[in-house]
Design a protein around this motif. Structure first.
Motif, PDB file in Angstrom:
ATOM      1  N   SER A 157      -1.332  -1.709  19.586  1.00 34.97           N
ATOM      2  CA  SER A 157      -1.760  -0.390  19.143  1.00 34.97           C
ATOM      3  C   SER A 157      -2.896  -0.563  18.146  1.00 34.97           C
ATOM      4  O   SER A 157      -2.713  -1.160  17.080  1.00 34.97           O
ATOM      5  N   VAL A 158      -4.073  -0.084  18.495  1.00 30.37           N
ATOM      6  CA  VAL A 158      -5.256  -0.295  17.681  1.00 30.37           C
ATOM      7  C   VAL A 158      -5.255   0.692  16.511  1.00 30.37           C
ATOM      8  O   VAL A 158      -5.229   1.903  16.702  1.00 30.37           O
ATOM      9  N   VAL A 159      -5.236   0.148  15.294  1.00 30.79           N
ATOM     10  CA  VAL A 159      -5.316   0.950  14.075  1.00 30.79           C
ATOM     11  C   VAL A 159      -6.570   0.521  13.328  1.00 30.79           C
ATOM     12  O   VAL A 159      -6.738  -0.653  12.996  1.00 30.79           O
ATOM     13  N   VAL A 160      -7.463   1.475  13.094  1.00 36.60           N
ATOM     14  CA  VAL A 160      -8.685   1.195  12.348  1.00 36.60           C
ATOM     15  C   VAL A 160      -8.747   2.179  11.186  1.00 36.60           C
ATOM     16  O   VAL A 160      -8.554   3.384  11.376  1.00 36.60           O
ATOM     17  N   GLY A 161      -8.991   1.679   9.999  1.00 43.39           N
ATOM     18  CA  GLY A 161      -9.030   2.584   8.857  1.00 43.39           C
ATOM     19  C   GLY A 161      -9.613   1.931   7.621  1.00 43.39           C
ATOM     20  O   GLY A 161     -10.014   0.766   7.636  1.00 43.39           O
ATOM     21  N   TYR A 162      -9.617   2.706   6.560  1.00 41.96           N
ATOM     22  CA  TYR A 162     -10.236   2.239   5.330  1.00 41.96           C
ATOM     23  C   TYR A 162      -9.576   2.936   4.143  1.00 41.96           C
ATOM     24  O   TYR A 162      -9.368   4.154   4.163  1.00 41.96           O
ATOM     25  N   ARG A 201       0.833  -1.219   0.000  1.00 40.10           N
ATOM     26  CA  ARG A 201       0.000   0.000   0.000  1.00 40.10           C
ATOM     27  C   ARG A 201       0.862   1.261   0.000  1.00 40.10           C
ATOM     28  O   ARG A 201       0.580   2.223  -0.716  1.00 40.10           O
ATOM     29  N   GLN A 202       1.912   1.243   0.797  1.00 44.11           N
ATOM     30  CA  GLN A 202       2.785   2.409   0.858  1.00 44.11           C
ATOM     31  C   GLN A 202       3.479   2.655  -0.473  1.00 44.11           C
ATOM     32  O   GLN A 202       3.596   3.797  -0.920  1.00 44.11           O
ATOM     33  N   ARG A 203       3.958   1.592  -1.133  1.00 49.58           N
ATOM     34  CA  ARG A 203       4.706   1.760  -2.373  1.00 49.58           C
ATOM     35  C   ARG A 203       3.845   2.297  -3.523  1.00 49.58           C
ATOM     36  O   ARG A 203       4.340   2.980  -4.412  1.00 49.58           O
ATOM     37  N   ILE A 204       2.560   1.971  -3.508  1.00 54.75           N
ATOM     38  CA  ILE A 204       1.714   2.483  -4.595  1.00 54.75           C
ATOM     39  C   ILE A 204       0.975   3.755  -4.197  1.00 54.75           C
ATOM     40  O   ILE A 204       0.250   4.338  -5.003  1.00 54.75           O
ATOM     41  N   GLY A 205       1.185   4.200  -2.937  1.00 53.01           N
ATOM     42  CA  GLY A 205       0.653   5.492  -2.514  1.00 53.01           C
ATOM     43  C   GLY A 205      -0.847   5.537  -2.333  1.00 53.01           C
ATOM     44  O   GLY A 205      -1.458   6.606  -2.466  1.00 53.01           O
ATOM     45  N   LEU A 206      -1.462   4.397  -2.009  1.00 51.32           N
ATOM     46  CA  LEU A 206      -2.895   4.411  -1.732  1.00 51.32           C
ATOM     47  C   LEU A 206      -3.137   4.896  -0.306  1.00 51.32           C
ATOM     48  O   LEU A 206      -2.461   4.475   0.632  1.00 51.32           O
ATOM     49  N   GLU A 207      -4.130   5.749  -0.153  1.00 49.14           N
ATOM     50  CA  GLU A 207      -4.397   6.394   1.128  1.00 49.14           C
ATOM     51  C   GLU A 207      -5.130   5.454   2.084  1.00 49.14           C
ATOM     52  O   GLU A 207      -6.052   4.746   1.684  1.00 49.14           O
ATOM     53  N   LEU A 208      -4.721   5.469   3.359  1.00 50.09           N
ATOM     54  CA  LEU A 208      -5.468   4.807   4.425  1.00 50.09           C
ATOM     55  C   LEU A 208      -6.055   5.889   5.314  1.00 50.09           C
ATOM     56  O   LEU A 208      -5.331   6.623   5.988  1.00 50.09           O
ATOM     57  N   ALA A 265      -4.726  -4.900   4.894  1.00 47.35           N
ATOM     58  CA  ALA A 265      -4.010  -3.953   4.049  1.00 47.35           C
ATOM     59  C   ALA A 265      -4.958  -2.912   3.468  1.00 47.35           C
ATOM     60  O   ALA A 265      -4.582  -1.755   3.258  1.00 47.35           O
ATOM     61  N   ALA A 266      -6.204  -3.311   3.230  1.00 44.78           N
ATOM     62  CA  ALA A 266      -7.207  -2.403   2.662  1.00 44.78           C
ATOM     63  C   ALA A 266      -8.115  -1.801   3.712  1.00 44.78           C
ATOM     64  O   ALA A 266      -8.606  -0.673   3.551  1.00 44.78           O
ATOM     65  N   HIS A 267      -8.348  -2.543   4.805  1.00 48.15           N
ATOM     66  CA  HIS A 267      -9.332  -2.064   5.789  1.00 48.15           C
ATOM     67  C   HIS A 267      -9.012  -2.643   7.178  1.00 48.15           C
ATOM     68  O   HIS A 267      -9.700  -3.537   7.653  1.00 48.15           O
ATOM     69  N   PRO A 268      -7.978  -2.145   7.851  1.00 45.81           N
ATOM     70  CA  PRO A 268      -7.690  -2.643   9.206  1.00 45.81           C
ATOM     71  C   PRO A 268      -8.890  -2.420  10.121  1.00 45.81           C
ATOM     72  O   PRO A 268      -9.444  -1.332  10.187  1.00 45.81           O
ATOM     73  N   MET A 269      -9.265  -3.492  10.832  1.00 44.05           N
ATOM     74  CA  MET A 269     -10.489  -3.484  11.627  1.00 44.05           C
ATOM     75  C   MET A 269     -10.195  -3.267  13.106  1.00 44.05           C
ATOM     76  O   MET A 269      -9.113  -3.586  13.599  1.00 44.05           O
ATOM     77  N   SER A 270     -11.192  -2.767  13.807  1.00 45.13           N
ATOM     78  CA  SER A 270     -11.140  -2.688  15.261  1.00 45.13           C
ATOM     79  C   SER A 270     -11.156  -4.100  15.843  1.00 45.13           C
ATOM     80  O   SER A 270     -11.682  -5.028  15.219  1.00 45.13           O
TER      81      SER A 270
END
Length: 399
Positions: free
Chosen positions: A265-270, A162-169, A285-290
């Motif tokens: 460390s809780v990371v939640v995102g999309y 995800r980081q290498r292709i620059g997709l936003e989280l 990688a696409a949607h880290p969950m709670s």
């Protein structure tokens, strides 16, 4: 040319690699870690996750791995039971706890029986290969390069792909971390394995018997302003002071069995977009969950089914890159509604928990009015669980 490279051999990567390999598609699966024994791996399979594995033809594999079912979910406020709900809550199977390391080993062992499957372990991906602004493979830290028609990033919430292709989280605001403990099991959990959430004053933790024999798992919720010295704290006494008498006695009697905590460390995102030309993100990688109600592994397995449905026919017919890239958009579109709704439900439950922790008046009222409000709140909680446990949309393996 290797047709598909999958980065990350967690449940997402390993199950997808196996599905593709069994269907005659050449796959290289790459895992940075030398073994599967990370400090923490989610192990709760909800009915939706168990159903996904059954559709993949992997139910028999699960029977060969030590596992443990949950019997119920219970909420204790103060030192009194607020409500309890027994498994399987209307589903055809209960929540089942399964250790990931033996599961991953079994998945990869089965994949290795197929021609065209290659597993590389202990060598991380360093970078991506490009060809005319399209991802065309990966570069490993040891200098090896692998060409691919498609790279799939299944490398978790800190995804290098995800980081290498620059997709936003897009991350949700962070309000808690979790301290994860293990300790000796109590006989009471052996005969009735209840996932208990205990709220007393402004402190909260959950405790249950994990898949590992003889071990209780305890998740201590840490707020942003937590000032506990985690290394010097007398955890046995802290847990005991918040618990019903039978559990308090266990904490004090088995204080020496409490292992040093792991801070999660809780990371939640999309990710608003899961794909770019030649690359697709799946799972965390696409949607880290709670961690609320253990959705991560279950949703990831459903991602795998949808991805396989779209990719297998394309790779069987040796589709053009343009056709593959178009399918990536379709995979996200099919999975997106369930992921967004699940995160909304998790956030709602997390906010309710934080409200109770921070509001002593509300806690007091709930404890006093438990006989009246318990059934109402239980019904509301159950309605939310049905969706998270059994899936919000129908997912069927068609290839």
């Amino acid at each position: 040319m290797t047709q598909i490279v999958i980065v990350g051999a967690g449940p997402t990567g390993a199950t997808l690699a196996l599905l593709l390999a069994k269907r005659g598609i050449a796959v290289t699966l790459i895992e940075a870690a030398r073994d599967f024994h990370r400090v923490f791996r989610g192990e709760a399979l909800m009915p939706s996750g168990l159903d996904a594995l059954e559709q993949m033809g992997l139910s028999a594999l699960l029977e060969d791995i030590p596992h443990r079912q949950l019997d119920a979910w219970e909420f204790i406020f103060g030192e009194k039971q607020f409500f309890r709900v027994d498994e399987p809550m209307g589903a055809d199977r209960p929540c089942t706890l399964l250790p990931q390391p033996p599961l991953l080993k079994a998945l990869i062992s089965q994949a290795q029986t197929n021609d065209g499957f290659e597993f590389i372990q202990g060598v991380p991906v360093k970078d991506l290969r490009w060809n005319n602004q399209r991802v065309a493979g990966v570069v490993l830290s040891d200098g090896r390069e692998f060409a691919a028609d498609l790279v799939i990033g299944a490398d978790g919430r800190s995804s290098l792909v995800r980081q290498r292709i620059g997709l936003e989280l897009v991350r949700q605001p962070k309000n808690v971390d979790i301290l994860w403990f293990k300790l000796a099991a109590s006989p009471k959990f052996a005969t009735d394995n209840v996932f208990r959430t205990i709220l007393n004053s402004d402190r909260a933790f959950s405790i249950f018997h994990g898949a590992e024999s003889g071990k209780l798992h305890l998740a201590w919720v840490m707020s942003a302003n937590e000032n506990t010295d985690t290394k010097q704290a007398n955890w046995a006494e802290i847990f005991a002071s918040l618990s019903p008498s039978w559990l308090a006695e266990h904490f004090r009697n088995r204080a020496d069995s409490i292992e040093s905590p792991i801070r999660l460390s809780v990371v939640v995102g999309y990710c608003p977009q899961w794909y770019a030309p030649g690359v697709l993100l799946l799972g965390d990688a696409a949607h880290p969950m709670s961690p609320v109600r253990a959705q991560g592994i279950n949703l990831a397995l459903r991602d795998v089914i949808v991805a396989a449905n779209h990719l297998v026919p394309l790779f069987h017919k040796k589709a053009r890159h343009e056709e593959i890239d178009m399918a990536l958009r379709q995979i996200q579109a099919e999975r997106e509604p369930e992921i967004i709704r699940s995160q909304q439900l998790q956030l709602k439950e997390a906010k309710q928990g934080e409200l109770l922790r921070k509001n002593p008046l509300l806690r007091s009222l709930l404890i006093q009015l438990a006989p009246l409000l318990g059934k109402i709140i239980q019904k509301s909680w159950l309605n939310r669980q049905y969706q998270m446990r059994q899936g919000i949309i129908q997912v069927r393996l068609t290839v």
